[in-house]
Design a protein around this motif. Structure first.
Motif, PDB file in Angstrom:
ATOM      1  N   LEU A 179       1.451  55.358 -24.255  1.00 46.01           N
ATOM      2  CA  LEU A 179       2.143  54.569 -25.000  1.00 46.01           C
ATOM      3  C   LEU A 179       1.826  54.900 -26.504  1.00 46.01           C
ATOM      4  CD1 LEU A 179       2.864  52.022 -22.524  1.00 46.01           C
ATOM      5  CD2 LEU A 179       4.747  54.073 -22.523  1.00 46.01           C
ATOM      6  N   VAL A 180       1.198  54.072 -26.719  1.00 46.33           N
ATOM      7  CA  VAL A 180       0.134  54.673 -28.085  1.00 46.33           C
ATOM      8  C   VAL A 180       1.061  55.684 -28.819  1.00 46.33           C
ATOM      9  CG1 VAL A 180      -1.164  53.992 -29.453  1.00 46.33           C
ATOM     10  CG2 VAL A 180      -0.741  51.965 -27.682  1.00 46.33           C
ATOM     11  N   ARG A 181       0.349  57.236 -28.160  1.00 43.03           N
ATOM     12  CA  ARG A 181       0.042  58.151 -28.445  1.00 43.03           C
ATOM     13  C   ARG A 181       1.287  58.510 -29.011  1.00 43.03           C
ATOM     14  NH1 ARG A 181      -3.593  59.023 -23.105  1.00 43.03           N
ATOM     15  NH2 ARG A 181      -5.766  58.447 -24.666  1.00 43.03           N
ATOM     16  N   VAL A 182       2.489  57.794 -28.154  1.00 41.83           N
ATOM     17  CA  VAL A 182       3.999  58.625 -28.864  1.00 41.83           C
ATOM     18  C   VAL A 182       4.843  57.469 -29.100  1.00 41.83           C
ATOM     19  CG1 VAL A 182       3.791  59.540 -26.130  1.00 41.83           C
ATOM     20  CG2 VAL A 182       5.056  56.830 -25.796  1.00 41.83           C
ATOM     21  N   GLY A 183       3.410  56.434 -30.384  1.00 45.01           N
ATOM     22  CA  GLY A 183       4.643  55.633 -30.970  1.00 45.01           C
ATOM     23  C   GLY A 183       5.327  54.370 -29.731  1.00 45.01           C
ATOM     24  N   ALA A 184       5.112  54.073 -28.897  1.00 44.14           N
ATOM     25  CA  ALA A 184       5.319  52.347 -28.552  1.00 44.14           C
ATOM     26  C   ALA A 184       4.208  51.686 -28.819  1.00 44.14           C
ATOM     27  CB  ALA A 184       5.235  52.945 -27.123  1.00 44.14           C
ATOM     28  N   GLN A 185       5.805  50.462 -29.269  1.00 42.76           N
ATOM     29  CA  GLN A 185       4.737  49.889 -29.406  1.00 42.76           C
ATOM     30  C   GLN A 185       4.379  48.177 -28.128  1.00 42.76           C
ATOM     31  OE1 GLN A 185       7.404  46.700 -32.165  1.00 42.76           O
ATOM     32  NE2 GLN A 185       8.472  48.484 -33.102  1.00 42.76           N
ATOM     33  N   LEU A 207     -10.040  51.327 -25.255  1.00 42.13           N
ATOM     34  CA  LEU A 207      -8.651  50.049 -25.035  1.00 42.13           C
ATOM     35  C   LEU A 207      -9.178  49.287 -26.480  1.00 42.13           C
ATOM     36  CD1 LEU A 207      -6.060  48.699 -23.739  1.00 42.13           C
ATOM     37  CD2 LEU A 207      -8.066  47.507 -22.727  1.00 42.13           C
ATOM     38  N   LEU A 208     -10.562  48.711 -26.291  1.00 44.67           N
ATOM     39  CA  LEU A 208     -11.015  47.440 -27.368  1.00 44.67           C
ATOM     40  C   LEU A 208     -10.742  47.841 -28.686  1.00 44.67           C
ATOM     41  CD1 LEU A 208     -13.846  46.107 -25.397  1.00 44.67           C
ATOM     42  CD2 LEU A 208     -11.126  45.668 -25.520  1.00 44.67           C
ATOM     43  N   SER A 209     -11.009  49.391 -28.990  1.00 47.12           N
ATOM     44  CA  SER A 209     -10.891  50.327 -30.390  1.00 47.12           C
ATOM     45  C   SER A 209      -9.546  49.904 -30.766  1.00 47.12           C
ATOM     46  CB  SER A 209     -11.245  51.566 -30.510  1.00 47.12           C
ATOM     47  OG  SER A 209     -11.084  51.834 -31.553  1.00 47.12           O
ATOM     48  N   ASN A 210      -7.803  50.632 -29.416  1.00 43.86           N
ATOM     49  CA  ASN A 210      -6.997  50.463 -30.366  1.00 43.86           C
ATOM     50  C   ASN A 210      -6.348  48.574 -30.368  1.00 43.86           C
ATOM     51  OD1 ASN A 210      -4.981  52.570 -30.046  1.00 43.86           O
ATOM     52  ND2 ASN A 210      -6.583  52.854 -28.391  1.00 43.86           N
TER      53      ASN A 210
END
Length: 326
Positions: A179-185, A207-210
């Motif tokens: 989801l993060v890769r497609v710009g979702a919050q 995950l932890l990096s994100n």
């Protein structure tokens, strides 16, 4: 009269069929959808935790250049197994009841796509129905609203939206990263002190990096207590707060259908106790009625996966062959 009917054409059902073939049986598989339907429901870009050799069945190698097979590769592999072994499969036919007859045989009642009722007799029945159709419900207000789902297929529909994910295991983490890769919050709400120990080790640092970079809001020791159109209420250690949410993904795992087992006469109480069966033969308290795969477990569906459940069919085949030979 069939020798053996297998309910379910997942990997464990297919493996059981192949093991029975090797013992001289000609089993019939009845499947409510198509071969390995549960895998077809996995997220489109999913990568297996297991290596290919741990997913192999029927003595057919799982060939892939990747260390971890993808969902698509698994679909191809299990479909090829069913074709190479020429397994008899009645597809898109749902088993609705299994009755033990006075002569010791079984009457398997099913319905096809035309809603016609069929009855098939068998000397033995193996239930290999898996669990993917029965998500673990949270039991909170709003869980059945249309923007709430217990399944995640792909990220694109959620692009540019606010998504709250309930859960902290592999399915939740994989969904969050896509989801993060497609710009979702993305916000992950999980009751544990850290994400699950079952999370794939190569995924956890990503995950932890994100989280560290602020791309994912990870809320631990927290739980969603109510879902409404546009927001959710989260209960944390310091109180309750409202989070905006266009969509909610309740990725809280799945469980086998115990009611279906009980309708056959199997002792299968709800909770953590597994259905009654002999782990050496997989035969239940109903003679001639067997379990294969995750349906034989307790509450934790992670106790058995393909790499362990694939051997259940061998135990069953050996037991049935010993009874036949005597």
């Amino acid at each position: 009269m069939e020798d053996v009917i297998i309910v379910g054409a997942g990997p464990c059902g297919l493996s059981a069929a192949a093991e029975l073939q090797d013992k001289g049986f000609n089993p019939l598989i009845i499947e409510k959808e198509n071969v390995v339907h549960s895998i077809s429901c996995y997220p489109i870009n999913m990568q297996f935790f297991s290596t290919p050799e741990l997913l192999e069945i029927a003595g057919i190698p799982f060939i892939t250049p990747n260390d971890k097979p993808s969902r698509l590769e698994a679909l191809h592999y299990y479909r090829i197994v069913s074709e190479r072994r020429q397994l008899r499969i009645r597809r898109y036919e749902r088993v609705t009841a299994v009755h033990k007859e006075d002569d010791g045989s079984f009457r398997v009642v099913s319905a096809n796509r035309a809603r016609e009722t069929l009855e098939t007799r068998a000397r033995a029945v193996i239930v290999a129905t898996g669990y993917f159709d029965h998500p673990n419900r949270i039991g909170i207000p709003g869980e059945d609203l249309p923007h709430v789902s217990h399944f995640f297929r792909e990220a694109h529909p959620y692009a540019g939206t606010r998504v709250v994910i309930i859960g902290g295991s592999n399915s939740a983490v994989d969904a969050a990263l896509e989801l993060v890769r497609v710009g979702a919050q993305v916000t992950i709400v999980y009751r544990g002190e850290s994400v699950s120990d079952n999370v794939k080790p190569w995924v956890r640092p990503i995950l932890l990096s994100n989280v560290t970079k602020g791309r994912i809001d990870l809320r631990l020791k927290a739980r969603v207590v109510e879902i409404r159109h546009g927001d959710v209420t989260v209960e944390e250690e310091d109180g309750k707060r409202t989070l905006e949410a266009d969509f909610v993904l309740a990725l809280t795992g799945f469980r086998p259908d115990r009611g279906f087992l009980r309708s056959m006469g199997i002792e299968a109480p709800d909770g953590i106790i597994p259905p009654t069966h002999n782990p050496e033969t997989m035969e239940t308290n109903v003679p001639g009625l067997y379990l294969a795969g995750v349906v034989s477990t307790g509450r934790d569906a992670n106790e058995i996966f393909i790499e362990s459940g694939r051997y259940h069919g061998r135990k069953i085949a050996e037991h049935l062959a010993s009874k036949r030979d005597h």
